[in-house]
Write an enzyme that holds these catalytic residues in place. Structure first.
Site, PDB file in Angstrom:
ATOM      1  N   ASN A 239       0.834  -1.200   0.000  1.00  0.00           N
ATOM      2  CA  ASN A 239       0.000   0.000   0.000  1.00  0.00           C
ATOM      3  C   ASN A 239       0.872   1.255   0.000  1.00  0.00           C
ATOM      4  O   ASN A 239       1.524   1.565   0.997  1.00  0.00           O
ATOM      5  CB  ASN A 239      -0.895  -0.017   1.245  1.00  0.00           C
ATOM      6  CG  ASN A 239      -1.880   1.136   1.281  1.00  0.00           C
ATOM      7  OD1 ASN A 239      -1.682   2.160   0.635  1.00  0.00           O
ATOM      8  ND2 ASN A 239      -2.932   0.990   2.047  1.00  0.00           N
TER       9      ASN A 239
ATOM     10  N   ASP B 275       0.949  -4.107  12.305  1.00  0.00           N
ATOM     11  CA  ASP B 275      -0.235  -4.958  12.349  1.00  0.00           C
ATOM     12  C   ASP B 275      -1.261  -4.232  13.194  1.00  0.00           C
ATOM     13  O   ASP B 275      -0.934  -3.683  14.246  1.00  0.00           O
ATOM     14  CB  ASP B 275       0.084  -6.325  12.948  1.00  0.00           C
ATOM     15  CG  ASP B 275      -1.037  -7.326  12.666  1.00  0.00           C
ATOM     16  OD1 ASP B 275      -1.351  -7.540  11.483  1.00  0.00           O
ATOM     17  OD2 ASP B 275      -1.598  -7.890  13.620  1.00  0.00           O
ATOM     18  N   SER B 276      -2.468  -4.192  12.709  1.00  0.00           N
ATOM     19  CA  SER B 276      -3.479  -3.424  13.416  1.00  0.00           C
ATOM     20  C   SER B 276      -4.835  -4.091  13.287  1.00  0.00           C
ATOM     21  O   SER B 276      -5.036  -4.976  12.452  1.00  0.00           O
ATOM     22  CB  SER B 276      -3.547  -1.991  12.877  1.00  0.00           C
ATOM     23  OG  SER B 276      -3.788  -1.988  11.483  1.00  0.00           O
TER      24      SER B 276
ATOM     25  N   PHE C 293     -11.016   2.202   4.731  1.00  0.00           N
ATOM     26  CA  PHE C 293     -11.204   0.786   4.393  1.00  0.00           C
ATOM     27  C   PHE C 293     -11.487   0.032   5.685  1.00  0.00           C
ATOM     28  O   PHE C 293     -11.570   0.612   6.768  1.00  0.00           O
ATOM     29  CB  PHE C 293      -9.945   0.227   3.700  1.00  0.00           C
ATOM     30  CG  PHE C 293      -8.692   0.390   4.500  1.00  0.00           C
ATOM     31  CD1 PHE C 293      -8.261  -0.607   5.370  1.00  0.00           C
ATOM     32  CD2 PHE C 293      -7.926   1.546   4.402  1.00  0.00           C
ATOM     33  CE1 PHE C 293      -7.112  -0.445   6.124  1.00  0.00           C
ATOM     34  CE2 PHE C 293      -6.766   1.706   5.152  1.00  0.00           C
ATOM     35  CZ  PHE C 293      -6.366   0.707   6.011  1.00  0.00           C
TER      36      PHE C 293
ATOM     37  N   TYR D 295     -13.035  -1.503   8.784  1.00  0.00           N
ATOM     38  CA  TYR D 295     -14.198  -1.196   9.615  1.00  0.00           C
ATOM     39  C   TYR D 295     -14.456   0.312   9.749  1.00  0.00           C
ATOM     40  O   TYR D 295     -15.297   0.724  10.539  1.00  0.00           O
ATOM     41  CB  TYR D 295     -14.008  -1.801  11.017  1.00  0.00           C
ATOM     42  CG  TYR D 295     -13.853  -3.301  11.016  1.00  0.00           C
ATOM     43  CD1 TYR D 295     -14.970  -4.137  11.035  1.00  0.00           C
ATOM     44  CD2 TYR D 295     -12.597  -3.890  10.989  1.00  0.00           C
ATOM     45  CE1 TYR D 295     -14.832  -5.514  11.032  1.00  0.00           C
ATOM     46  CE2 TYR D 295     -12.448  -5.265  10.983  1.00  0.00           C
ATOM     47  CZ  TYR D 295     -13.563  -6.077  10.999  1.00  0.00           C
ATOM     48  OH  TYR D 295     -13.424  -7.435  10.999  1.00  0.00           O
ATOM     49  N   ASP D 296     -13.753   1.115   8.970  1.00  0.00           N
ATOM     50  CA  ASP D 296     -13.877   2.577   9.076  1.00  0.00           C
ATOM     51  C   ASP D 296     -15.320   3.087   8.987  1.00  0.00           C
ATOM     52  O   ASP D 296     -15.694   4.013   9.705  1.00  0.00           O
ATOM     53  CB  ASP D 296     -13.023   3.273   8.012  1.00  0.00           C
ATOM     54  CG  ASP D 296     -11.532   3.183   8.295  1.00  0.00           C
ATOM     55  OD1 ASP D 296     -11.164   2.619   9.354  1.00  0.00           O
ATOM     56  OD2 ASP D 296     -10.736   3.672   7.477  1.00  0.00           O
TER      57      ASP D 296
ATOM     58  N   HIS E 193      -4.673   5.196  14.926  1.00  0.00           N
ATOM     59  CA  HIS E 193      -3.871   4.309  15.758  1.00  0.00           C
ATOM     60  C   HIS E 193      -2.471   4.131  15.184  1.00  0.00           C
ATOM     61  O   HIS E 193      -1.500   4.084  15.935  1.00  0.00           O
ATOM     62  CB  HIS E 193      -4.565   2.956  15.898  1.00  0.00           C
ATOM     63  CG  HIS E 193      -5.126   2.415  14.609  1.00  0.00           C
ATOM     64  ND1 HIS E 193      -6.059   3.107  13.861  1.00  0.00           N
ATOM     65  CD2 HIS E 193      -4.890   1.268  13.928  1.00  0.00           C
ATOM     66  CE1 HIS E 193      -6.369   2.398  12.785  1.00  0.00           C
ATOM     67  NE2 HIS E 193      -5.672   1.284  12.789  1.00  0.00           N
ATOM     68  N   ARG E 194      -2.366   4.064  13.846  1.00  0.00           N
ATOM     69  CA  ARG E 194      -1.042   3.916  13.241  1.00  0.00           C
ATOM     70  C   ARG E 194      -0.212   5.178  13.450  1.00  0.00           C
ATOM     71  O   ARG E 194       0.995   5.094  13.696  1.00  0.00           O
ATOM     72  CB  ARG E 194      -1.159   3.597  11.743  1.00  0.00           C
ATOM     73  CG  ARG E 194       0.187   3.222  11.130  1.00  0.00           C
ATOM     74  CD  ARG E 194       0.076   2.844   9.661  1.00  0.00           C
ATOM     75  NE  ARG E 194      -0.780   1.694   9.482  1.00  0.00           N
ATOM     76  CZ  ARG E 194      -1.950   1.730   8.855  1.00  0.00           C
ATOM     77  NH1 ARG E 194      -2.402   2.855   8.342  1.00  0.00           N
ATOM     78  NH2 ARG E 194      -2.667   0.646   8.728  1.00  0.00           N
TER      79      ARG E 194
END
Length: 209
Positions: A18, A81-82, A167, A169-170, A196-197
């Site tokens: 990405n 990882d999130s 993208f 669960y946004d 969070h990132r």
């Protein structure tokens, strides 16, 4: 982009395909890692995704980073990882967020499963948060140095999907910092300021400085 064109001493492989994620990572880490070039693993070849066998976000991020180094032969990698952790579901879907409904990356199926699971949950019990663990790995003949960053974005689960941005669960996630708006109703710039990132990368940047 060819592997041979890059200098392993000044290249950081980002374990993703990405380009938006690379831009976000570079914006936060480049100021504390001057002279480094950040390159998406997906730009360097068609590598298989490693099996994410970890039991935590941090363990899975490390698996991705180590796999990127194995596949490229480079010395430095960053991976994250999130996922979404819902209070009423005892933290689910958690590390299984991307494949919760069975098929990896099927956002529609995952959101449908979340809507169904939360259908009878009252407003006061719809708390949730996105979590991200980011890892930086530097490998040499003596072994590996590993640094982690962690971050959260608190909020709650909405009753219906709203918004076309983002993208995962946004469309169902309402961040505390943007009252009345789902994550999918925020611009990329707005999302990056609270995500969070972002918080995990800021945490990692402090450790790299």
């Amino acid at each position: 982009m060819e592997l041979s064109e890059l200098d392993p001493a000044t290249t950081i492989v980002v374990a993703t395909g990405n380009p938006h994620k690379v831009t976000e990572i570079e914006a936060i880490l480049a100021p504390v890692m001057k002279g480094m070039k950040f390159v998406a693993l997906g730009e360097l070849g068609d590598f298989p995704d490693p099996e994410e066998t970890g039991t935590t976000f941090a363990e899975n991020a490390l698996i991705k980073a180590q796999a990127a180094l194995d596949e490229t032969g480079f010395e430095m990698a960053v991976a994250d990882d999130s996922g979404l952790c819902v209070d009423a579901l005892d933290g689910a879907p958690g590390i299984y967020s991307a494949r919760w409904a069975g098929e990896h990356g099927n956002d529609d199926a995952n959101n449908t499963k979340l809507e169904q699971a939360m259908a009878e949950v009252p407003d006061a019990q719809r708390g949730a948060h996105f979590h991200s663990s980011v890892v930086f790995v530097e490998r040499d003949e003596d072994g590996e140095e590993v640094l982690y960053g962690d971050g959260d974005c608190p909020g709650k689960i909405g009753y219906e999907r709203r918004g076309d941005e983002g993208f995962g669960y946004d469309p169902l996630f309402l961040p505390d910092e943007t009252p009345g708006k789902t994550m999918a109703e925020l611009s990329l710039e707005e999302k990056n300021k609270i995500s969070h990132r972002f918080h995990a990368l800021a945490d990692l940047a402090r450790k790299l400085a």
